[in-house]
Design an enzyme around this catalytic site. Structure first.
Site, mmCIF file in Angstrom:
data_model
loop_
_atom_site.group_PDB
_atom_site.id
_atom_site.type_symbol
_atom_site.label_atom_id
_atom_site.label_comp_id
_atom_site.label_asym_id
_atom_site.label_seq_id
_atom_site.Cartn_x
_atom_site.Cartn_y
_atom_site.Cartn_z
ATOM 1 C CB CYS A 87 0.518 -31.483 -75.603
ATOM 2 S SG CYS A 87 0.492 -30.259 -74.287
ATOM 3 C CG HIS A 199 -3.789 -30.330 -77.510
ATOM 4 N ND1 HIS A 199 -3.581 -31.589 -77.008
ATOM 5 C CD2 HIS A 199 -3.230 -29.473 -76.625
ATOM 6 C CE1 HIS A 199 -2.919 -31.511 -75.861
ATOM 7 N NE2 HIS A 199 -2.680 -30.233 -75.608
ATOM 8 C CD GLU A 201 -5.311 -33.856 -79.193
ATOM 9 O OE1 GLU A 201 -4.626 -33.333 -80.095
ATOM 10 O OE2 GLU A 201 -5.061 -33.720 -77.980
#
Lengths: 232, 83
Positions: A87, A199, A201
């Protein structure tokens, strides 16, 4: 064992998520890297997390790209070190000239915050090593400037992920930001520097309701084990 | 010396912000508006008296930070020092 470093800039806000995934999910050693650090000795892969570094002033990622630690990242990447920008991290890598292209404001002018499907376009990089070609991953996105545009044509980087529908078809309705060729993530020509808007994560544990992101992190470990690292 | 730096998106680059502003102007019955391109202005105060040198340094600033050469062009305007 693979040693991870997570860079923290003023305004990063996905740094702890990245650290957590490496520490608790991958169970690998992980270290904080500060924005003025000039040495990356002792890490094998650098994660540049999402957020709004320096308030996204001037252009998203522009200020962070010109901090001392990014000079160290540039040297690290030149030696073959692995770098993953997520990002805002992707925006920083483009601004730093480590990835070709730019991330512009979403074509809708809206902040896009929802799950997106992306199709795996290449599996011969450390970041996609354990994934299947053409696999569809469901990963959240949260950005206002994810509209990727290449710097020159033909494109000098490599496309790793493209926005698609749940079946893996690249259709305009599945492109959340107007990116050229529905690009969600790219690598440099050498394949050791990667940037992606989704994302991983945020979707690497069952308790979070989605686990498709962990395959990207696990790819790094598989690659590390099978290829035996690189000469840093 | 004061320097104005204008940053604009390059010609071929889509400008959704400009497009939205154009639509809003047309909604206010400014029907003569054909297109709008959005941009940024930076006003710099330099401790530099030589206009040529001020221009050269400002161009360097644009290349290194103020503009993203992938998508943006810049234009530098040297303001005369107050007499």
């Amino acid at each position: 064992m693979m040693r991870f470093g997570v860079i923290r800039f003023h305004g990063s806000n996905c740094d702890r998520d990245c650290y957590h995934v490496v520490d608790r999910v991958l169970q690998q050693p992980v270290y904080w890297i500060e924005q003025n650090q000039k040495d990356l000795a002792g890490v094998d892969v650098v994660l540049i997390p999402g957020g709004f570094s320096y308030g996204d002033y001037l252009r998203a990622g522009a200020i962070a790209a010109r901090t001392p630690v990014m000079d160290a990242v540039r040297e690290f990447a030149e030696r073959g070190g692995l770098v993953l920008g997520i990002c805002n991290g992707f925006q920083i890598l483009c601004e730093a000239g480590l990835l070709p292209g730019a991330l512009m404001v979403n074509a809708s002018l809206r902040f896009a915050c929802h799950f997106a499907h992306v199709r795996v376009e290449a599996v011969d990089t450390p970041f996609t090593w354990a994934l299947s070609p053409g696999a569809v991953l469901r990963i959240p996105i949260a950005h206002h400037q994810g509209n990727f545009q290449p710097d020159v044509t033909p494109f000098q980087g490599r496309v790793l992920f493209r926005y698609c529908d749940a079946e893996g078809h690249i259709v305009p309705a599945a492109n959340p930001n107007g990116s050229w060729e529905a690009v969600a993530g790219i690598a440099n020509g050498r394949g050791n520097v990667v940037g992606m808007m989704p994302h991983p994560e945020r979707c690497s544990e069952a308790v979070l309701g989605a686990t498709d992101g962990v395959g990207i992190f696990r790819s790094l470990l598989c690659w590390w084990e099978e290829v035996g690292g690189y000469d840093v | 010396m004061r320097v104005n730096v204008y940053i604009r998106l390059k010609g071929g680059v889509l400008d959704p912000e400009g497009e939205t502003i154009k639509n809003s102007l047309q909604g206010l019955h400014f029907s003569e508006v054909q297109s709008v391109r959005a941009g940024k202005v930076f006003q710099l105060e330099l401790s530099e008296e030589d206009p040529a040198r001020a221009r050269q340094r400002s161009e360097e600033m644009c290349r290194q930070l103020l503009a993203n050469p992938v998508i943006e062009d810049y234009q530098i305007e040297i303001m005369e020092p107050p007499s």
